[in-house]
Design an enzyme around this catalytic site. Sequence first.
Site, PDB file in Angstrom:
ATOM      1  N   LEU A 197       0.837  -1.194   0.000  1.00  0.00           N
ATOM      2  CA  LEU A 197       0.000   0.000   0.000  1.00  0.00           C
ATOM      3  C   LEU A 197       0.871   1.243   0.000  1.00  0.00           C
ATOM      4  CD1 LEU A 197      -0.371   1.595   3.034  1.00  0.00           C
ATOM      5  CD2 LEU A 197      -1.341  -0.622   3.562  1.00  0.00           C
ATOM      6  N   CYS A 237       9.684  -1.894  -1.401  1.00  0.00           N
ATOM      7  CA  CYS A 237       9.402  -1.085  -0.206  1.00  0.00           C
ATOM      8  C   CYS A 237      10.608  -0.962   0.716  1.00  0.00           C
ATOM      9  CB  CYS A 237       8.199  -1.647   0.557  1.00  0.00           C
ATOM     10  SG  CYS A 237       6.686  -1.633  -0.416  1.00  0.00           S
TER      11      CYS A 237
END
Length: 227
Positions: free
Chosen positions: A156, A186
Site C-alpha cells: 500500500l 518497499c
Amino acid sequence: MTQDTIYEEILWTSSPGLTPYPDALAFMEERARAIHRGTAAPLVWLVEHPPVFTAGTSAKDVDLYNPHRYPTYDAGRGGQWTYHGPGQRLGYVMMDLTKPNGTVPPRDLRAFVAGLEGWMIDALARLGVTAFTREGRIGVWTVDPLSGLEAKIGALGIRVSRWVSWHGVSINVSPDLDDFDGIVPCGIREFGVTSLQRFDSSLTMKDLDDALAAAWPGRFGSNPQEA
C-alpha cells in the site's frame, strides 16, 4: 445522489486491460480535486498496469536495479519503490477523510492505513489465504506455500490532498514474480514476494475483485455501488 447516499455507498469501477500509469495518476489527481470541491463522489477504482516501477517519497536510487529497463515514475505517494504489472490488482481509493468511514474516524491517517491493510487481509481470507501485518514492515504478508517463508502479497501507498485520499493498495494475483527483482520492494531486503496463484492456481482476478467488494463494508462502512 445526496450527500447521505454518498457515504452509505461507495462508487466502484474496474477498468479492463492495462491502464497506463500516467493516465491513472492524472485521473486520480483530478478526481481527488473534484471530491474536495464536492462535485464528485468517492470512488474505488480497480486497474492493472503495464510493467512499471514507481517511486514513493522515501525511494532510494540504490534500491532500483531495473534489469529490463521498465519505465519508472515518481508516484508522489508515501513509501519507497513498488513494482506494478500485469496480474497485479491495484485498488485506488479516493475518499473524503474528513468524514467517518466505517472503522476509520475523521482525519485519522493511521486508522485509514490500518483500514486498508485490514481490507486486504479480510479479502484474502475470503479466498482461503491467511495474511497479516508485521510491526515495522509496511504492507500485508503471508507464509508462502512453496518456500514456507514469510513473503509480501499486498502493498500500500497513499497520498492525501486536502483530506482526500488517492493511490491505495496492490495485491499480487498472478504477476511474474521475477519482475520484483528489479527493486528492493518497499526498501525491505530480507523478504520476498508471493501471489494468490501460488496458493491456488485456479484463483482469478475476478475472484479477488469479488472478495475486495465483499470485504469493503466491514472496514469502511459503505456498500460498493457500480459506477
